[in-house]
Design a protein around this motif. Structure first.
Motif, short mmCIF file in Angstrom:
data_model
loop_
_atom_site.label_atom_id
_atom_site.label_comp_id
_atom_site.label_asym_id
_atom_site.label_seq_id
_atom_site.Cartn_x
_atom_site.Cartn_y
_atom_site.Cartn_z
N ALA A 66 -3.90 -1.53 -2.26
CA ALA A 66 -2.59 -0.73 -2.44
C ALA A 66 -2.28 0.08 -1.14
O ALA A 66 -1.20 0.00 -0.85
CB ALA A 66 -2.51 -0.07 -3.61
N TRP A 67 -3.31 0.64 -0.68
CA TRP A 67 -2.74 1.45 0.63
C TRP A 67 -2.80 0.39 1.71
O TRP A 67 -1.87 0.91 2.65
CB TRP A 67 -4.27 2.39 0.99
N CYS A 68 -3.38 -0.44 1.84
CA CYS A 68 -3.09 -1.43 3.00
C CYS A 68 -1.76 -1.97 2.82
O CYS A 68 -1.11 -2.18 3.84
CB CYS A 68 -4.21 -2.51 2.79
N ALA A 69 -1.49 -2.23 1.66
CA ALA A 69 0.18 -2.58 1.34
C ALA A 69 1.14 -1.67 1.93
O ALA A 69 2.40 -1.82 2.46
CB ALA A 69 0.37 -3.07 -0.13
N GLU A 70 0.84 -0.35 1.58
CA GLU A 70 1.78 0.62 2.03
C GLU A 70 1.77 1.02 3.51
O GLU A 70 2.71 1.48 4.28
CB GLU A 70 1.57 2.19 1.28
N ALA B 102 4.07 -9.51 3.18
CA ALA B 102 2.59 -9.25 2.90
C ALA B 102 2.40 -8.31 1.82
O ALA B 102 1.48 -8.39 0.76
CB ALA B 102 1.86 -9.16 4.27
N ALA B 103 3.07 -7.14 1.88
CA ALA B 103 2.93 -5.91 1.12
C ALA B 103 3.28 -6.35 -0.40
O ALA B 103 2.54 -5.86 -1.40
CB ALA B 103 3.81 -4.74 1.66
N ALA B 104 4.37 -7.00 -0.57
CA ALA B 104 4.67 -7.53 -1.84
C ALA B 104 3.52 -8.31 -2.71
O ALA B 104 3.47 -8.17 -3.93
CB ALA B 104 6.13 -8.21 -1.56
N ILE B 105 3.15 -9.31 -1.94
CA ILE B 105 1.93 -9.89 -2.42
C ILE B 105 0.71 -9.11 -2.81
O ILE B 105 0.16 -9.39 -3.80
CB ILE B 105 1.56 -10.96 -1.36
#
Length: 651
Positions: A507-511, A518-521
């Motif tokens: 989740a941190w990587c997404a943010e 990519a963040a949504a996936i």
């Protein structure tokens, strides 16, 4: 479960900042008595009050007044008498005259008498401090006892106080400035065995001093592997030239357990249950403390420490010890972990000269984290992301959701992707060994896992790359991996990361690291149930096999793992702590059920950990056989299970 907290190794320690009037001994005595009553009502065993709490620190030349000193002596006698019949032991600051010298002292009181008097060693005499004007240093004392109405009371900076009923409780006392010098006496006390360090202080407040004081106390508790209590004088002290805040703290081996609010004029009391059993274990594990320089020899004074009954634990207790509750702290930890993982992989690639890695991606959390680590490691080294060869290998349990997420993420990240279904190969293997495809047993599941690993290893040979392992620390603890399948790799980047933290890392990587689609996936992957996807999905195409339904909640297992490996707590204590930490989430019976599962699996699956691939240590809990955890693969679990069996009637 009904054991007293003392039997679990806890001691309830309190720091008090009583309301104060400078030089008004009677008023200060009354306030001390009130706070002692409050502490006793809260089952406090050991209470620390500030430096010169009976007179006030800021009396100045009034310390030359015999009347003030005599009234203080009488007040000390009254406080000592008050402790008769009480369980509580009290430490209070007072000016004490010995022969023709006046000393700034900590007086320890219990069982109706004065147990000992510890004078201050280091007297500050610069800036705002002028203590040498009024007081003598402990080094100037010529006697090791003080006559108190015909009784010889132990006197000196060489005193330690041993609880005869709790031998693991050995108290050392230093006063205020003693902590702030280059070589605090508490260090020598810890080397000599002191586990509880007390500091009655009068630390004035200046800009920025709060944070420095907090870190000083916290770090000294860590350096000494001890509990450290610091009680500081409050704002009732004179404000002629200074302001006092009453900032008082309790720390244990680097962990801040409690602290007071600053600048309150009314009396304050904070309590914390310090874990003496934990400190004893930590010291047994540390070779450095025992090798500390031999300091002065100390005299041990025996006393009786009040027992602490069963009840609610008075200390911070994290249900998720690997995952900070604070958002900012958690984000900082994720950033640090991701840096550790990417640096470790980058070093391995630099060393081998390899520019390709191979990993299987399933659309699950672990393989996703390994992929993100690989991408950032390649970026750091200036390598083409096409050298990251990802394989999605759909089988009998693969769902459209996870496969779709895996394939789309690989496309968005610009890495190489191969889709290799394993159904046909596994069916051929079933035919070879005579296993019916309709029998969904362990063979059915593990055959798929081993087929995938065979493909990964062979593709790595094809492209001249390294197979990245994706399994995490929690899976290694439980043995929730197939031997010689996902258990095996050429480098395990997630081996030091517990399952409860993996989700937050992704989740941190997404943010913070990957944006847009990519963040949504990544967020959808975080919302996907944990599953090996080895059993066929439901009729609706949803995941049918959920790991936590079979092995238990990872939030419990990570709690068990931390307290077993990091704290070395016994099973019954882990159960007690889990019941406290998860009171609103799991019943005692549920906790006990999964704790049994944890112990059985942890012991029986050690053989998998004994031959782990290389992988970086991330936190204070690691299971590598080459460093942190060395355990025989054939060790018996019966001793631990028998202790849990004794808890059956208490759920």
């Amino acid at each position: 479960m009904m054991k007293s907290l003392s039997e679990w190794g806890y001691c309830r320690l309190g720091v008090a900042v009583p309301e104060l009037r400078v030089a008004d001994v009677a008023f200060n005595l009354a306030q001390l008595r009130r706070v002692v009553d409050q502490a006793e009502a809260a089952d406090c065993s050991l209470l620390l009050c500030p430096e010169l709490a009976l007179t006030g620190y800021s009396c100045g030349d009034l310390f030359f007044q015999p009347l003030l000193i005599e009234q203080t002596r009488r007040a000390v006698a009254e406080l000592a008498a008050d402790t008769r019949g009480r369980g509580l032991t009290l430490v209070v600051g007072a000016p004490i005259r010995q022969d023709d010298r006046l000393y700034n002292c900590a007086v320890i009181l219990g069982q109706g008498r004065i147990l000992g008097i510890v004078p201050k060693i280091h007297l500050p005499n610069s800036h705002e401090f002028y203590e040498q004007r009024w007081f003598a240093s402990a080094r100037e004392s010529r006697c090791d006892h003080l006559d108190w109405n015909g009784e010889a009371v132990p006197f000196g900076a060489d005193l330690l106080f041993r609880a005869v009923n709790r031998p693991e409780c050995l108290i050392g006392i230093e006063l205020c400035e003693d902590l702030w010098v280059a070589d605090p006496p508490s260090g020598a006390m810890a080397v000599q065995g002191a586990t509880v360090l007390l500091n009655p202080s009068a630390s004035p407040e200046t800009l920025g001093k709060e944070g420095y004081r907090r870190e000083l106390v916290r770090s000294q508790s860590a350096r000494c592997i001890a509990a450290y209590a610091y009680a500081s004088a409050g704002p009732g002290e004179s404000s002629t030239d200074l302001v006092f805040s009453g900032h008082s703290l309790i720390a244990e081996n680097g962990l801040l357990l409690a602290e007071t609010e600053r600048f309150r004029f009314d009396s304050q009391l904070v309590l914390a249950d310090v874990d003496l059993a934990r400190l004893r274990t930590e010291r047994a594990r540390s070779s450095s403390l025992a090798m500390g320089a031999i300091g002065p020899r100390y005299r041990e004074i025996p006393f009786h420490l009040a027992e602490l009954a069963a009840g609610t634990l008075c200390r911070p207790l994290d249900a998720t010890p690997f995952v900070p509750a604070d958002d900012a702290e958690r984000a900082a930890r994720c950033r640090e972990i991701f840096a550790l993982q990417t640096t470790a992989l980058a070093k391995r690639l630099r060393h081998t000269g390899v520019a390709r890695v191979v990993l299987g991606i399933s659309g699950g959390l672990d393989s996703t984290l390994a992929l993100l680590v690989a991408v950032k490691a390649f970026d750091r080294l200036g390598l083409d992301r096409e050298g990251i060869v990802t394989l999605t290998m759909p089988g009998f349990g693969t769902t459209a959701r996870t496969r779709g997420n895996a394939e789309r993420l690989a496309e968005l990240l610009g890495v190489g992707l191969r889709v290799i279904p394993i159904d046909g190969a596994v069916r051929g293997h079933f035919a070879d060994i005579g296993h019916p495809e309709t029998l969904h047993d362990i063979t059915y599941e593990n055959a798929q896992a081993r087929e995938r690993t065979q493909i990964l290893m062979d593709v790595a040979n094809q492209v001249g790359g390294l197979v990245l392992g994706t399994g995490d620390l929690s899976e290694l603890a439980l043995g929730w991996c197939t031997y010689n399948a996902d258990h095996m790799s050429m480098y395990g980047v997630n081996a030091g990361v517990p399952k409860t933290l993996v989700r937050y890392l992704v989740a941190w990587c997404a943010e913070c690291e990957f944006g847009d689609e990519a963040a949504a996936i990544l967020k959808d992957i975080c919302a996907t149930p944990v599953s090996p996807e080895l059993l066929p999905p439901t009729a609706e195409g949803e995941i049918a096999q959920k790991t936590e339904d079979q092995v238990g909640p990872y939030v419990l297992h990570d709690f068990f793992l931390y307290h077993l490996v990091r704290r070395h707590d016994p099973p019954a204590k882990i159960y007690f702590l889990a019941c406290q930490a998860f009171a609103e989430e799991f019943s005692p019976a549920t906790i006990l059920r999964w704790l049994r599962v944890f112990y059985r699996r942890f012991f029986s699956q050690q053989f998998k950990r004994s031959c782990l691939p290389d992988g970086p240590k991330i936190g204070s809990v690691a299971l590598s056989p080459r460093g942190d955890w060395r355990m025989p693969s054939d060790a018996s679990v019966e001793l631990w299970l028998r202790e849990l069996d004794g808890l059956d009637g208490e759920t």
